[in-house]
Design a protein around this motif. Sequence first.
Motif, PDB file in Angstrom:
ATOM      1  N   GLU A   1       0.847  -1.194   0.000  1.00  0.00           N
ATOM      2  CA  GLU A   1       0.000   0.000   0.000  1.00  0.00           C
ATOM      3  C   GLU A   1       0.877   1.237   0.000  1.00  0.00           C
ATOM      4  O   GLU A   1       1.854   1.306   0.763  1.00  0.00           O
ATOM      5  N   HIS A   2       0.553   2.178  -0.891  1.00  0.00           N
ATOM      6  CA  HIS A   2       1.309   3.436  -0.996  1.00  0.00           C
ATOM      7  C   HIS A   2       2.811   3.194  -1.162  1.00  0.00           C
ATOM      8  O   HIS A   2       3.635   3.906  -0.595  1.00  0.00           O
ATOM      9  N   GLY A   3       3.148   2.139  -1.928  1.00  0.00           N
ATOM     10  CA  GLY A   3       4.554   1.875  -2.252  1.00  0.00           C
ATOM     11  C   GLY A   3       5.337   1.179  -1.162  1.00  0.00           C
ATOM     12  O   GLY A   3       6.567   1.033  -1.274  1.00  0.00           O
ATOM     13  N   GLU A   4       4.676   0.714  -0.098  1.00  0.00           N
ATOM     14  CA  GLU A   4       5.385   0.060   1.002  1.00  0.00           C
ATOM     15  C   GLU A   4       4.716  -1.270   1.350  1.00  0.00           C
ATOM     16  O   GLU A   4       3.506  -1.446   1.152  1.00  0.00           O
ATOM     17  N   ILE A   5       5.526  -2.214   1.859  1.00  0.00           N
ATOM     18  CA  ILE A   5       4.974  -3.507   2.300  1.00  0.00           C
ATOM     19  C   ILE A   5       4.321  -3.308   3.665  1.00  0.00           C
ATOM     20  O   ILE A   5       4.965  -2.874   4.626  1.00  0.00           O
ATOM     21  N   GLN A   6       3.019  -3.616   3.726  1.00  0.00           N
ATOM     22  CA  GLN A   6       2.273  -3.456   4.981  1.00  0.00           C
ATOM     23  C   GLN A   6       2.195  -4.767   5.763  1.00  0.00           C
ATOM     24  O   GLN A   6       2.312  -4.774   6.992  1.00  0.00           O
ATOM     25  N   GLU A   7       1.993  -5.858   5.026  1.00  0.00           N
ATOM     26  CA  GLU A   7       1.857  -7.168   5.681  1.00  0.00           C
ATOM     27  C   GLU A   7       2.448  -8.245   4.786  1.00  0.00           C
ATOM     28  O   GLU A   7       2.542  -8.076   3.572  1.00  0.00           O
ATOM     29  N   SER A   8       2.803  -9.372   5.413  1.00  0.00           N
ATOM     30  CA  SER A   8       3.318 -10.509   4.648  1.00  0.00           C
ATOM     31  C   SER A   8       3.038 -11.785   5.421  1.00  0.00           C
ATOM     32  O   SER A   8       3.234 -11.844   6.641  1.00  0.00           O
ATOM     33  N   GLY A   9       2.557 -12.814   4.708  1.00  0.00           N
ATOM     34  CA  GLY A   9       2.280 -14.090   5.354  1.00  0.00           C
ATOM     35  C   GLY A   9       1.364 -14.931   4.492  1.00  0.00           C
ATOM     36  O   GLY A   9       0.971 -14.525   3.396  1.00  0.00           O
ATOM     37  N   SER A  10       0.992 -16.126   4.995  1.00  0.00           N
ATOM     38  CA  SER A  10       0.059 -16.982   4.255  1.00  0.00           C
ATOM     39  C   SER A  10      -1.351 -16.432   4.399  1.00  0.00           C
ATOM     40  O   SER A  10      -1.611 -15.538   5.214  1.00  0.00           O
ATOM     41  N   HIS A  11      -2.279 -16.979   3.622  1.00  0.00           N
ATOM     42  CA  HIS A  11      -3.670 -16.537   3.674  1.00  0.00           C
ATOM     43  C   HIS A  11      -4.222 -16.675   5.094  1.00  0.00           C
ATOM     44  O   HIS A  11      -4.846 -15.748   5.633  1.00  0.00           O
ATOM     45  N   GLU A  12      -3.961 -17.826   5.703  1.00  0.00           N
ATOM     46  CA  GLU A  12      -4.489 -18.076   7.048  1.00  0.00           C
ATOM     47  C   GLU A  12      -3.893 -17.101   8.058  1.00  0.00           C
ATOM     48  O   GLU A  12      -4.598 -16.554   8.919  1.00  0.00           O
TER      49      GLU A  12
END
Length: 581
Positions: A551-562
């Motif tokens: 979002e807005h050029g930055e990584i906000q979250e990372s992980g599997s769907h669960e």
Amino acid sequence: MNTIKQYMTFVKPYKWKILWTIVIGVVKFAIPLLIPLILKFVIDNIIDAEGLTAGEKTSKLFWLMGTSLVIFLFLRPPVEYLRQYLAQWVGSKILYDIRDKLFDHIQKMSLRFYSNTKTGEIISRVIHDVEQTKTFVITGLMNVWLDVVTIAIAITIMLTMDVWLTIVAIILFPFYGFSIKYFYGRLRHLTRERSQALAEVQGHLHERVQGIPVTRSFALEEHEQDQFDERNKTFLNKAITHTAWNAKTFAVTNTITDLAPLLVIAFASYQVINGDLTMGTMMAFVAYMERVYSPLRRLINASTTLTQSIASIDRVFEFYNEPYDIKDKEDAISLNRVDGEIEFENVSFKYNDEENEVLRNINLKVKKGETIALVGMSGGGKSSLVSLIPRFYDVTSGSIKVDGIDIRDVEARSLRNNIGMVLQDNILFSESVAMNIRMGKPDATDEEVKAAARAANAAEFISDLPNGYDTLVGERGVKLSGGQKQRIAIARVFLKNPPILIFDEATSALDLESEHSIQLAMEKLASRRTTFIVAHRLATITHADRIVVIEHGEIQESGSHEELMAKKGSYYDLYEVQHLG
């Protein structure tokens, strides 16, 4: 570098052929210079000759005409043919070489260049402007010299007959020099402006022809007609300004051309009346005036066409000298088959210096064979991120590494050989289905093409086409549906068989049935490959090893769907908005 000097580098390989063309041309132009001498001889040495009978005069005339006939009937035609053929052959070869280089240049230009330049204008320079430069070769490097030599030979002959009459004949030459210098500097500038206006008309036309469905659907015909008229009128004004200046040039130079023979006739007649000149010499001189001023007129005309040609040369090499945004280092290494481990280290990126960053401080490490889904609101930077991997653009700061090697240290072509891409709007060429699949591997056999189509779930619809794999798909694949185009795009990636895959909104514009079919093909293709998926519909990426929210050029979250659903953060909100929970 001076554009003429650059052009001459393309001329240099043909310098000996050009020299031979000039030599043959001198012979061709020298032969007609015999006619005034023949006329003088007939008047002074046959018709007005004293002491010769009518029979002797007739015999003398017969031998003279017989010899002249042999020269003009048997020598001049093959010389004329050779000169014309060699001149056109050399000109065409030089144009072939330039277009070849320009096409190579086109393929090396960055996407940034194409986002700021109209396709029609590029085509105008490669086709129209390059064609215009042919005049520089044929006229500037050949005909001009032939005309100069013709004038020199004619003046030399005239000097042997009467020095003062020759001086009268060429007394207006300095006025030519002045008029050419005065008029043609501005003409070159006006020619460039006219060519640019024409290129803008062509660029606008090319764009609007492609957009006819939009024009029709919004009933914009009258508006678009006004838009075209505006550009067409600009070209008309430039063309008329150019024409007016050109007309002034011809008015002045042709006036000088017409005055010169009058001066010769007046002075020669005076000498004949006073017995200082024979009638034959006067007739020969008047005939030589045409032989001198005819090539001189051609030189004036050549000045106009050369001015236009040089303006085109300027435009061709202005494009040819456009720098590359993406350039291999001199010591760049060639990537062979890669494992597919990719790392983004503090990557920031903006498209232009004056614009804001679209990506900021991206840090992401992707293992070999991992599937990464990039999600987020439109304009967040997802497509920009994946476009950095094949070096469509270079990072503004930070680095991207493939198998631990900075991609700026490798040859761009070898990097792209290891990447397969399927986009939202894949470009298909207006040739056969088989040829479009073969873009993934040009030397593929028919069986390999069919195997790739089967793997992409495309074989069934291809077999239903009128000519199967030989069916022409139309410009940009217009004869196929969106789903069919996507399956052909996937088939060519199957054929390429790369270790790294990028799917950029590959199914977002499709109906659910087509999407499901393509989703199966994509999952099969992604097996055991490092894969990036840019997706709008989150249901299509729940299987990914890792989902990265940008979002807005930055990584906000990372992980599997669960994991991300359990976090109840940005991804959870996006998922809920799409009513998929």
